[in-house]
Motif scaffolding. Structure first.
Motif, PDB file in Angstrom:
ATOM      1  N   ALA A 125     -38.296  -3.933   4.377  1.00 54.60           N
ATOM      2  CA  ALA A 125     -37.308  -2.895   4.091  1.00 54.60           C
ATOM      3  C   ALA A 125     -35.886  -3.458   4.086  1.00 54.60           C
ATOM      4  CB  ALA A 125     -37.429  -1.765   5.116  1.00 54.60           C
ATOM      5  N   HIS A 126     -35.619  -4.397   4.967  1.00 56.71           N
ATOM      6  CA  HIS A 126     -34.309  -5.063   5.042  1.00 56.71           C
ATOM      7  C   HIS A 126     -33.975  -5.728   3.710  1.00 56.71           C
ATOM      8  CE1 HIS A 126     -31.120  -7.598   6.873  1.00 56.71           C
ATOM      9  NE2 HIS A 126     -31.657  -8.601   6.181  1.00 56.71           N
ATOM     10  N   PHE A 127     -34.891  -6.538   3.198  1.00 60.14           N
ATOM     11  CA  PHE A 127     -34.626  -7.252   1.953  1.00 60.14           C
ATOM     12  C   PHE A 127     -34.554  -6.306   0.754  1.00 60.14           C
ATOM     13  CE2 PHE A 127     -36.445 -11.174   4.128  1.00 60.14           C
ATOM     14  CZ  PHE A 127     -35.206 -11.782   4.242  1.00 60.14           C
ATOM     15  N   ARG A 128     -35.344  -5.275   0.751  1.00 64.42           N
ATOM     16  CA  ARG A 128     -35.287  -4.322  -0.370  1.00 64.42           C
ATOM     17  C   ARG A 128     -33.961  -3.549  -0.368  1.00 64.42           C
ATOM     18  NH1 ARG A 128     -40.105  -4.278  -3.014  1.00 64.42           N
ATOM     19  NH2 ARG A 128     -41.922  -4.992  -1.786  1.00 64.42           N
ATOM     20  N   VAL A 139     -32.389 -14.961  -3.235  1.00 67.64           N
ATOM     21  CA  VAL A 139     -33.240 -16.026  -2.716  1.00 67.64           C
ATOM     22  C   VAL A 139     -33.472 -15.727  -1.241  1.00 67.64           C
ATOM     23  CG1 VAL A 139     -33.529 -18.503  -2.343  1.00 67.64           C
ATOM     24  CG2 VAL A 139     -32.219 -17.682  -4.326  1.00 67.64           C
ATOM     25  N   LEU A 140     -34.715 -15.671  -0.833  1.00 71.56           N
ATOM     26  CA  LEU A 140     -35.069 -15.395   0.553  1.00 71.56           C
ATOM     27  C   LEU A 140     -35.035 -16.678   1.370  1.00 71.56           C
ATOM     28  CD1 LEU A 140     -38.132 -13.156  -0.349  1.00 71.56           C
ATOM     29  CD2 LEU A 140     -35.883 -12.347   0.403  1.00 71.56           C
ATOM     30  N   HIS A 141     -34.752 -16.556   2.665  1.00 69.56           N
ATOM     31  CA  HIS A 141     -34.719 -17.731   3.541  1.00 69.56           C
ATOM     32  C   HIS A 141     -35.590 -17.471   4.762  1.00 69.56           C
ATOM     33  CE1 HIS A 141     -32.185 -20.846   6.003  1.00 69.56           C
ATOM     34  NE2 HIS A 141     -33.399 -21.278   5.726  1.00 69.56           N
ATOM     35  N   ASP A 142     -36.595 -18.318   4.938  1.00 67.86           N
ATOM     36  CA  ASP A 142     -37.528 -18.206   6.052  1.00 67.86           C
ATOM     37  C   ASP A 142     -37.334 -19.396   6.973  1.00 67.86           C
ATOM     38  OD1 ASP A 142     -39.586 -17.423   7.693  1.00 67.86           O
ATOM     39  OD2 ASP A 142     -41.200 -17.960   6.316  1.00 67.86           O
ATOM     40  N   PRO A 163     -38.631  -8.724  -9.882  1.00 65.28           N
ATOM     41  CA  PRO A 163     -37.972  -9.882 -10.514  1.00 65.28           C
ATOM     42  C   PRO A 163     -36.627 -10.220  -9.894  1.00 65.28           C
ATOM     43  CG  PRO A 163     -37.907  -7.959 -11.958  1.00 65.28           C
ATOM     44  CD  PRO A 163     -38.823  -7.611 -10.827  1.00 65.28           C
ATOM     45  N   GLN A 164     -36.076  -9.318  -9.083  1.00 71.77           N
ATOM     46  CA  GLN A 164     -34.790  -9.617  -8.458  1.00 71.77           C
ATOM     47  C   GLN A 164     -34.929 -10.671  -7.364  1.00 71.77           C
ATOM     48  OE1 GLN A 164     -32.628  -6.153  -7.316  1.00 71.77           O
ATOM     49  NE2 GLN A 164     -30.757  -7.274  -6.828  1.00 71.77           N
ATOM     50  N   PHE A 189     -40.765 -17.423  -9.930  1.00 78.17           N
ATOM     51  CA  PHE A 189     -40.405 -17.474  -8.514  1.00 78.17           C
ATOM     52  C   PHE A 189     -40.416 -18.927  -8.043  1.00 78.17           C
ATOM     53  CE2 PHE A 189     -40.743 -17.014  -3.959  1.00 78.17           C
ATOM     54  CZ  PHE A 189     -39.980 -15.884  -3.689  1.00 78.17           C
ATOM     55  N   ARG A 190     -39.276 -19.394  -7.488  1.00 76.96           N
ATOM     56  CA  ARG A 190     -39.105 -20.796  -7.123  1.00 76.96           C
ATOM     57  C   ARG A 190     -39.270 -21.011  -5.615  1.00 76.96           C
ATOM     58  NH1 ARG A 190     -39.259 -23.570 -11.990  1.00 76.96           N
ATOM     59  NH2 ARG A 190     -38.425 -22.119 -13.542  1.00 76.96           N
ATOM     60  N   LEU A 191     -39.878 -22.128  -5.286  1.00 74.49           N
ATOM     61  CA  LEU A 191     -40.090 -22.498  -3.888  1.00 74.49           C
ATOM     62  C   LEU A 191     -39.241 -23.718  -3.566  1.00 74.49           C
ATOM     63  CD1 LEU A 191     -43.975 -22.077  -3.745  1.00 74.49           C
ATOM     64  CD2 LEU A 191     -42.249 -20.498  -2.838  1.00 74.49           C
TER      65      LEU A 191
END
Length: 313
Positions: A125-128, A139-142, A163-164, A189-191
């Protein structure tokens, strides 16, 4: 799945740029513009600003806006500007994303909320909420070492359907993760690896690039390493990796103090950090200087060296 050229820019060695400070402790935008220009000259596809190496947690909102604007005006569309816009408060992360877009960023990097230890439903929910607040790619960061909570594969796969969400900076150390995820992800989607030391193993497992600390110090060599890998010149790759590894290890161990000290030796910025981060010990300074000397100044800063290294048989 097939690749997608729309996110081709999110690959290779993307530097996580430090934030220079002047004698008064203020952000030195002139030095920062020089760091951006140096990376662009080396041929990077994107630069990351206002993130871990950039000491984002000690920068004010106005300072973050200023470095994003400076990066965008220096890039002039030649490379993408990714702005760090994470927080453990969703409302603050939303505000940072909006401000980054207004300041001229091309994308944002958003980290898993730290300290709060949210459940996966909360992380999703945070990222959305962040994505809904901006038109920019996310770009997500784990990085569970810093956040305590990980971004679970199932949560990542659900988010990647939008796609965002265009990529993941993976700082988990799980080198099998790209191979595990790639068959289930869309080609766009890039890793990206979050660790220079494991970059090559990450690529071999199906990764697309690295958010690099070492590129700050030796941008041409890092670009040469990735170029050689793509061309299948593994002898060149091994040669470059061996030369870079000692310096990359020191930079990662004391980030960003070691990067700043190395760049100060080259006359590109002051070595100052902001508390609670402190400068290097004399022993650590000597180790960084020795690692730079082992590579040689030309190896750090000149295109001729990149060409030489990239053409090793």
């Amino acid at each position: 799945m097939s690749s997608d050229s729309s996110t081709a820019w999110l690959s290779g060695c993307i530097p996580d740029l430090p934030t220079p400070f002047n004698e008064a402790g203020e952000v030195d935008l002139t030095a920062f513009a020089g760091l951006c220009a140096r990376q662009i000259k080396a041929g990077v596809s994107a630069i990351l600003v206002g993130e871990t190496t950039g000491e984002f947690s000690t920068l004010t909102s106005a300072e973050l806006d200023a470095i994003i604007r400076t990066a965008a005006s220096t890039a002039r569309g030649r490379v993408r500007v990714i702005a760090g816009a994470g927080s453990n408060s969703t409302s603050e992360a939303v505000e940072r994303a909006r401000r980054a877009e207004l300041a001229g960023a091309d994308a944002i990097l958003s980290v898993v909320p730290y300290y709060n230890k949210p459940m996966q439903a909360g992380i999703d929910a945070h990222f959305r909420a962040i994505a809904n607040s901006t038109a920019l790619p996310v770009v997500l960061h784990d990085i569970p070492e810093r956040t305590i909570r990980e971004l679970a594969d199932d949560t990542l796969l659900k988010l990647s359907e939008s796609p965002q969400f265009v990529g993941l900076m993976d700082s988990t150390g799980d080198l099998l993760r790209p191979a595990r995820l790639r068959p289930m992800l869309h080609g766009r989607f890039r890793l990206l690896c979050g660790d220079d030391a494991t970059f090559l193993a990450f690529l071999t497992s199906g990764g697309d690039g690295c958010i690099s600390i070492a590129s700050n110090i030796a941008p041409f060599m890092c670009q040469g390493l990735f170029s050689s890998y793509r061309q299948g010149r593994m002898q060149s790759v091994q040669h470059l990796q061996q030369r870079l590894s000692p310096l990359a290890g020191l930079a990662a161990k004391e980030n960003p103090a070691a990067v700043k000290y190395a760049l100060s030796l080259a006359g590109l910025m002051r070595a100052d950090t902001r508390l609670p981060l402190a400068g290097l010990s004399n022993q650590a300074k000597a180790a960084v200087a020795d690692a730079i000397a082992a590579i040689g100044k030309n190896g750090l800063d000149q295109e001729s060296s990149f060409k030489e290294y990239a053409t090793v048989a």
